[in-house]
Design an enzyme around this catalytic site. Structure first.
Site, mmCIF file in Angstrom:
data_model
loop_
_atom_site.group_PDB
_atom_site.id
_atom_site.type_symbol
_atom_site.label_atom_id
_atom_site.label_comp_id
_atom_site.label_asym_id
_atom_site.label_seq_id
_atom_site.Cartn_x
_atom_site.Cartn_y
_atom_site.Cartn_z
ATOM 1 N N ASP A 448 30.420 6.636 -50.168
ATOM 2 C CA ASP A 448 29.955 7.184 -51.443
ATOM 3 C C ASP A 448 28.899 6.231 -52.002
ATOM 4 O OD1 ASP A 448 29.873 8.722 -53.808
ATOM 5 O OD2 ASP A 448 31.278 7.354 -54.764
ATOM 6 N N THR A 450 27.864 5.992 -55.899
ATOM 7 C CA THR A 450 28.177 5.488 -57.231
ATOM 8 C C THR A 450 29.539 4.810 -57.246
ATOM 9 O OG1 THR A 450 26.905 7.297 -58.193
ATOM 10 C CG2 THR A 450 28.405 6.098 -59.649
ATOM 11 N N ILE A 1000 17.426 12.614 -44.342
ATOM 12 C CA ILE A 1000 17.865 12.901 -45.713
ATOM 13 C C ILE A 1000 18.046 14.407 -45.824
ATOM 14 C CG2 ILE A 1000 17.254 12.761 -48.152
ATOM 15 C CD1 ILE A 1000 15.490 10.334 -47.365
ATOM 16 N N ASP A 1058 35.281 5.394 -54.286
ATOM 17 C CA ASP A 1058 35.989 4.795 -55.416
ATOM 18 C C ASP A 1058 36.522 5.819 -56.409
ATOM 19 O OD1 ASP A 1058 33.744 4.206 -58.112
ATOM 20 O OD2 ASP A 1058 33.438 5.565 -56.449
#
Length: 1433
Positions: A448, A450, A1000, A1058
């Protein structure tokens, strides 16, 4: 034990505990007057939960209050629900032995040895004494049973403490609340809790002493989040002046059946009049949470015990089967086949032997009845006898040894001080105990962004309002000069964020000061939802206080306003809302946009406001009460300002709203998505709206006038000019996410300060306008489907109903109004604002900022009434409620007016670029999966070195499957052509390395790529790319990507995140790692390993992963070796005893040889072995590739090990055989040198294989040898007739006096180990592997080592540059042998070659201008990145 705990918990004396409970059991004091007492006989029930089963009303649950008037109905419904007693233990005193044996015999190996034990009881095939055959199995089963029993007993003690906690329950006999144990609470009971008490069951909140009917809870015991959450009294009960009376409570509750969804609760409360009031999660207090900042609450229990959401989420430690263990199981099957082959050979040899000597009576002994067995039948019996004799070939102790080794490895991982995070006071958590070796074989890493790669410390950087960009240059300079990590002042400011309770919560105003300090012990993860109570109730705040003021470090809270924007604030006056002059419209419109923008930042959130004097209060601060009044002129201005506010804006200082019975009932707050305060709307309510507005405009504000007079009376005194700042800074904001906190602090920097929040209203102090009290009608919280959040308020100045919305730009832009009722002028103006804002958003994203759009909508009272009527139906439904509420919210959130956008910086964590660079050098392919914008994701990818400056970038952003397929195929062709093209050569002859490729892909395109028809091409494409960035990806897409790569490529995957949105990805991967960051503990609770920072992955994988894999691989191979080597001695002897199944050694020695004498050294080896030092492994990440390729444990390695075991067994048997050939020694005199030599060979074999020999190794090996001789001497001296007719008496004593014995042992050992010893020497000298070469570096001095490392890296770099090109690989090969070519060994930084290479490739497309197919390629110039400058410390 905490001092404040009830006496029940202090019963440490067993006699006192027994006497107390026996008295209660005999007297029935637990529940009188028909109240059920828990039956202690359930302690004997086999199972994890009590035998009660919940009674469900279809899919719903009906809860009847436990009171006298509902006695019969209560017994029929709630009386059969599960009570509140929990039991996490697996066993009881009576069922421990049978159940533990039942579970252990689920293992195939244990069943196999049980079969041998039973087989040895058959007289025809008996090989050993019956007791001897049982011994190995009994020892193994006993060891595991003791381990399971100790672990279960620990759980039992914890359960007993929790069940005996005290709470206050309403007794219908005593007509009052009395103290009872948690275990005696049942569904339907009324519970009364005071501040700092832990909630014993899931209860619906019916009363709170808070005047607004709210209750603050801390959920750290449940999900680790220390920020306070608000819960609300059920609608209709908040207005009561007195506490709810259980005897007068006549309503019933119908809710959903027990489930483990912590974020959902659906149901309704039905009055006798059949009126229904919707219930949501905002009305539910969950077991395990703690009451904070609220004097007392009362609620009714709806779920108890194992049916509570906390216990339903208690899954305990995660158990997975590692790749290495699966490989070992396969090789055990090969050993079984080898055993069958050897037994078949023995049976065949026995039959042939008997056939050959059939006429010789000595070899053909008749049975008891005088008949002779046929050779075929005798061979059949001998097959089973050989199975028993050669059983040691299957290592029964291997499984026990593996478990012990894994526990030792986990211990050393958790003891590594490098994983300790001083700021968070946390270290690594190993939640899965049996997959540590998989850490050394990771091939793909999914991360992840952020909070995982970034700090999740959101810092307000820029904003765009009404199409004007405000760059906040002064704030940017502050951030550049800010050195948070290295500043001691920061530590002083940050550290007591844990002591916030001491600073901001004095005893006079807050119950939170009852905390006496942090707990001495930490709660156990596997008892989540239960063991949170062990810390007591006074000490319940424990270590979570260290994070009580989350998102409040100075770098987040201190925002320097933009001078240009601050200047426009001076134009804010109350007259803006009453302008009639069209000439001032242009000026006022921009100012109104600014006002609305910052109001949205301040109130469009769920931030809890607390202050040092009263953490939960409704602040009623007058604006002039805080102003420095120094002259009569200022007092005059003050009177003029008040007159305007009294005549036009009276509600801005209004107090609490009238009760629901008045005309304001309609606009009092109703919940959407779990917030409620309203009765069903009627048509009369809609008609009263206009009257309501007119009535409100005629009210007067007496409080302002009183405070004005007080201010005038004290005009001669001076007021400290710092009061206003101190009041604002004294407010503490407790947000659920760092984004919310950053925006609130940004608004506060512009004097738009959030002062207080209640369920009914929000108070904001806005510069010249003073305190504005917004009537809060609804909160529509953020969700992953809508990707936005809204609040519905009544504006105190315009009296309009306003919807403020913030969310992702891709969503908000689609919800903007296309037409304006005010004419084409505003429509054109909005179009211009939208275009400018979009440009600003793109610019923010390119700088790596997180973007949000802010919008609003003005609603008429008629529109609001119509929406409210439909919404109430959705709110009171149980089935399909989420979908109905979603549709209702989407009807509200449309026709929005764009106000502006924000840019928030989320800085990279310390050490992330270095960690990613090391992991890529280690051959790990890293994918970044994020929900952020493409530009933000790309910028972060460059900043953290996931993408290099000279990488060839492919951007996939398509809107159809056909375009996606065409793009994938075209890109594949291009990459294959690049791979096939010869490498570029400079004029000097130096080879230029091939460009790396990066992919991407957006979420929409990823949806097409994950379809079955495109999966193969997509995986082949990603296999040719060094890194992949998936932006705008949903949580479901994250898990699907991980699952696809793991299943299709057959590779080892690791996922790290997280937040709650990463849970599915973490659970799907082979190894899930959670980061205990600022978004709660959901990811940690779902993970196998938990760390505090991303950089810890480097040592976890490259060092501990390598060690664990190498140790365990070699230990398993060693077990196979020693068992095969020893059992072959018995097999070779069969050729000289007519394949009779006879052993040349005593049975006790035979059993103890593998069980005692050679079992401990490999375990110590598996725990302590270090082939390379930690420093070398970190500095040379490419050493990790050996684990990825499973070099330590390949099929070829397994068979070579078995061949070596066969050779050593031949030497060990025939050297003594030919030595003693022709002598008169007996069978045991011949077997003793074999056993002794075998012991030395097997132990010294381990010494040769060990790379690290410590005093512990030598002690264990020496101890094993001494134990062997001690046992042989004692056994030989005492055992005269242990195995008649054989006699092992005095054998070792005789051999100890014979020099030939020593010569045989030394010669046998040397000859047996010579080939392996010579091979290891030649391997280290002539063809050393990378591991062996790196091992030599550890023997050098520090200076020599550093110089050798430089030469090593330079040599590897040159070999990479001069290596020839290789053709493209297939998808399957890419999955198995990725990066095996030298060109992929190291990431390169050939800056001198970048220019020529870019020119030769002619990459003219840029990231900003994708081509028609949706793809763009970019080679970024060698400039630095914004985030790198701010994060490299």
């Amino acid at each position: 034990m905490q001092a404040g705990l009830p006496g029940t918990l202090n019963m440490t004396n067993p006699l006192q505990w027994a006497r107390y409970h026996w008295t209660h059991l005999i007297s029935g004091a637990g529940r009188n007057d028909g109240e059920r007492f828990y039956n202690y006989s359930s302690l004997l029930v086999c199972g994890k939960k009590p035998p009660q089963t919940p009674k469900l009303a279809g899919k719903h649950r009906i809860v009847i209050p436990h009171s006298q008037c509902f006695k019969e109905e209560y017994e029929k419904t709630c009386g059969t629900y599960m009570n509140n007693r929990i039991r996490t233990t697996k066993y009881t005193l009576l069922n421990f032995v049978p159940r533990n044996l039942f579970e252990q015999f689920h293992r195939a190996a244990n069943l196999y040895f049980l079969f041998l034990v039973v087989l040895n009881w058959v007289p025809l095939v008996e090989a050993f004494q019956k007791e001897i055959t049982m011994l190995p199995l009994v020892v193994v089963l006993t060891i595991i049973a003791i381990k399971d029993g100790l672990e279960d007993y620990r759980k039992y003690k914890i359960d007993k403490q929790i069940n005996n906690l005290i709470t206050k329950v309403y007794s219908r006999k005593d007509k009052k609340y009395i103290e009872r144990c948690w275990k005696d609470v049942t569904v339907g009971d009324f519970i009364r809790l005071s501040c700092n008490k832990i909630i014993p069951a899931d209860i619906v909140l019916l009363f709170s002493t808070d005047p607004d009917g709210i209750c603050h809870i801390e959920t750290s015991g449940l999900d680790g989040e220390s920020n306070l959450k608000q819960r609300e009294v059920v609608r209709g009960y908040a207005e009561q002046d007195s506490e709810v009376d259980p005897e007068k409570f006549s309503s019933r509750i119908e809710c959903e059946s027990p489930n483990n969804d912590l974020n959902r609760f659906r149901g309704f409360l039905e009055h006798p009049s059949k009126e229904r009031i919707g219930l949501s999660k905002e009305n539910l207090l969950l077991r395990g949470c703690t009451i904070r900042n609220t004097e007392a609450v009362v609620g009714i229990v709806v779920y108890a015990g194992h049916e509570t959401k906390a216990m339903l989420n208690n899954s305990g430690p995660r158990y997975k089967r590692s790749k290495l263990e699966r490989r070992a199981n396969t090789d055990i099957l090969w050993c079984v086949l080898l055993l069958i082959s050897m037994c078949f050979a023995g049976a065949l040899g026995h039959g042939v032997w008997l056939s050959y000597y059939e006429a010789v009576p000595f070899f053909n002994v008749p049975e008891a009845d005088g008949h002779n067995l046929s050779p075929a039948l005798a061979g059949f019996y001998m097959f089973w006898t050989m199975i028993i004799l050669l059983q040691v070939l299957i290592p029964i102790s291997l499984y026990v040894s593996i478990e012990i080794v894994k526990l030792g490895q986990i211990y050393f991982i958790q003891s590594d001080i490098d994983f300790y995070n001083e700021k968070m006071d946390s270290t690594i958590q190993c939640r899965a105990l049996n997959i540590a070796e998989d850490l050394g074989q990771i091939q793909y890493l999914f991360s992840d962004k952020t909070g995982t790669l970034t700090e999740n410390k959101m810092v307000f950087r820029r904003c765009s309002i009404a199409g004007f960009d405000y760059c906040h240059e002064e704030n940017a300079k502050r951030l550049e000069s800010y050195q948070e990590a290295s500043s001691e002042d920061e530590d002083l400011a940050d550290t007591p964020s844990g002591s916030l309770s001491n600073i901001t919560k004095p005893k006079a105003h807050s119950c939170r000061t009852a905390n006496s300090g942090p707990l001495k012990s930490k709660s156990l993860n596997h008892l989540a939802g239960s063991c949170f109570a062990l810390g007591g109730e006074d000490g319940a705040m424990d270590a979570s206080l260290s994070r009580q003021a989350a998102f409040s470090s100075p770098i987040e809270t201190d925002v320097v306003p933009d001078t240009g924007l601050l200047a426009k604030f001076s134009q804010i006056t109350p007259q803006l809302f009453t302008l009639q002059d069209k000439t001032d419209q242009d000026l006022s419109t921009e100012t109104l946009y600014i006002i609305d923008f910052f109001l949205a930042l301040a109130i469009c959130n769920t931030v809890v406001v607390s202050s040092p004097n009263q953490p939960r209060q409704r602040l009623r601060l007058s604006s002039f009460g805080r102003m420095p009044i120094t002259s009569l002129e200022e007092i005059k201005n003050l009177f003029q300002r008040l007159s305007v506010r009294r005549s036009s804006f009276p509600s801005l200082c209004s107090g609490k709203e009238p009760s629901s019975g008045g005309p304001n009932a309609f606009v009092s707050r109703l919940s959407i998505f779990n917030r409620s305060k309203l009765a069903p709307p009627s048509e009369e309510d809609a008609s009263q709206l206009s009257e309501l507005t007119q009535g409100a405009s005629e009210t007067t504000c007496l409080q302002d006038q009183e405070k004005l007079e007080a201010a005038a009376g004290s005009a001669s005194g001076s007021v400290d000019s710092s009061q206003e700042q101190s009041l604002a800074s004294d407010l503490h904001y407790e947000a659920e996410s760092p984004d919310e906190a950053a925006l609130v602090y940004a608004a506060r920097a512009y004097q738009c300060t959030l002062q207080s929040r209640t369920p009914d209203q929000v108070m904001v102090d806005l510069a010249a306008l003073g305190p504005l009290t917004f009537q809060l009608l609804h909160i529509l919280p953020f969700d992953s489907v809508r990707k936005r959040m809204s609040v519905v308020v009544r504006h105190p100045l315009s009296h309009k109903i306003v919807v403020y919305t913030k969310g992702a730009d891709s969503v908000i832009m689609e919800l903007l109004s296309l037409a304006s009722a005010d004419g084409q002028t505003l429509e054109k103006q909005q179009k211009i604002i939208r275009e400018k804002t979009q440009r600003h958003l793109d610019d923010y994203a390119k700088k790596g900022l997180r973007t949000l759009c802010i919008a609003k909508r003005d609603m008429s009272d008629t529109e609001y009434a119509e929406w409210l009527k439909n919404h109430f139906l959705a709110e009171t439904s149980i089935d399909n409620r989420e979908q109905l509420l979603l549709e209702s919210a989407m009807r509200l959130e449309n026709k929005l007016t764009l106000l502006g956008a924000t840019g928030i910086e989320d800085r990279l964590q310390e050490g992330v670029p270095e960690a990613i660079e090391a992991l890529q050098k280690a051959g790990i392919k890293i994918w970044m999966l994020t929900g952020d914008k493409k530009e933000t994701a790309v910028n972060i990818a460059y900043a953290c070195k996931l993408l290099e400056q000279d990488d060839k970038i492919f951007i996939f952003n398509t809107q159809s499957k056909e375009a996606c397929e065409m793009l994938i195929n075209r890109t594949l062709e291009e990459l294959k052509q690049d791979a096939q093209s010869p490498p570029n050569v400079q004029s000097s002859g130096t080879h230029i390395p091939q460009l790396r490729a990066g992919l991407i892909i957006t979420g929409k395109t990823l949806e097409f790529a994950l379809q079955d028809s495109l999966q193969t091409q997509f995986l082949e494409l990603t296999g040719l790319c060094q890194a992949v960035v998936c932006c705008r990806a949903t949580p479901l897409q994250k898990s699907e990507v991980v699952k696809l790569v793991r299943n299709q490529l057959k590779v080892m995957t690791l996922a790290i995140g997280d937040g709650a949105n990463d849970v599915s990805m973490i659970q799907v991967a082979d190894i899930g790692v959670g980061i205990s960051g600022q978004e709660g503990m959901q990811a940690v609770m779902a993970s196998d390993f938990a760390v505090s920072q991303f950089k810890h992955l480097t040592k976890l994988l490259l060092v501990h992963g390598h060690w664990c894999y190498t140790r365990l691989s070699n230990m398993i191979l060693y077990f196979f070796y020693k068992n095969v080597a020893y059992v072959n001695l018995l097999f070779w002897y069969q050729f000289f005893c007519g394949f009779s199944g006879t052993s040349m050694t005593d049975y006790w020695v035979l059993i103890f040889f593998n069980l005692l004498f050679t079992s401990v050294p490999p375990v110590i080896y598996g725990i302590l072995e270090k082939d390379i030092s930690a420093g070398t492994l970190v500095q040379l990440p490419e050493l990790y590739r050996s684990g990825q390729k499973s070099e330590a444990y390949l099929p070829l390695t397994f068979w070579i090990t078995l061949l070596d075991a066969f050779y050593q067994s031949l030497v060990c048997f025939f050297v003594p055989y030919y030595t003693y050939q022709g002598s008169d020694i007996d069978i045991f005199m011949f077997g003793n040198p074999l056993n002794t030599a075998a012991l030395f060979i097997i132990l010294l074999h381990l010494v040769i294989e060990s790379k690290t020999l410590t005093w512990i190794h030598m002690l264990v090996i020496g101890g094993s040898i001494i134990l062997y001789f001690f046992f042989a001497l004692v056994f030989g001296a005492m055992c005269v007739t242990c195995n008649p007719p054989s006699n092992p008496y005095w054998i070792m004593e005789e051999h100890m006096k014979d020099p030939m014995f020593y010569l045989v042992c030394v010669l046998t050992t040397c000859v047996a180990l010579l080939p392996r010893f010579v091979y290891r020497i030649l391997q280290g000298s002539l063809f050393p592997s990378l591991i062996l070469r790196a091992k030599h570096l550890d023997k050098l001095t520090l200076e020599e080592r550093n110089e050798a490392l430089k030469k090593w890296k330079e040599a590897r770099r040159m070999s990479q540059m001069t290596a020839g090109y290789s053709g493209p690989k297939s998808t399957k090969k890419l999955g198995k042998e990725r990066n095996s070519s030298p060109s992929c060994d190291f990431a390169m930084k050939a800056a001198s070659f970048c220019t020529e290479q870019r020119d030769s490739l002619d990459l003219k497309a840029t990231l900003d201008k994708p081509n028609a197919s949706g793809m763009a390629m970019k080679t970024v110039p060698s400039s630095g990145h914004p985030l790198q400058n701010g994060t490299q410390k």
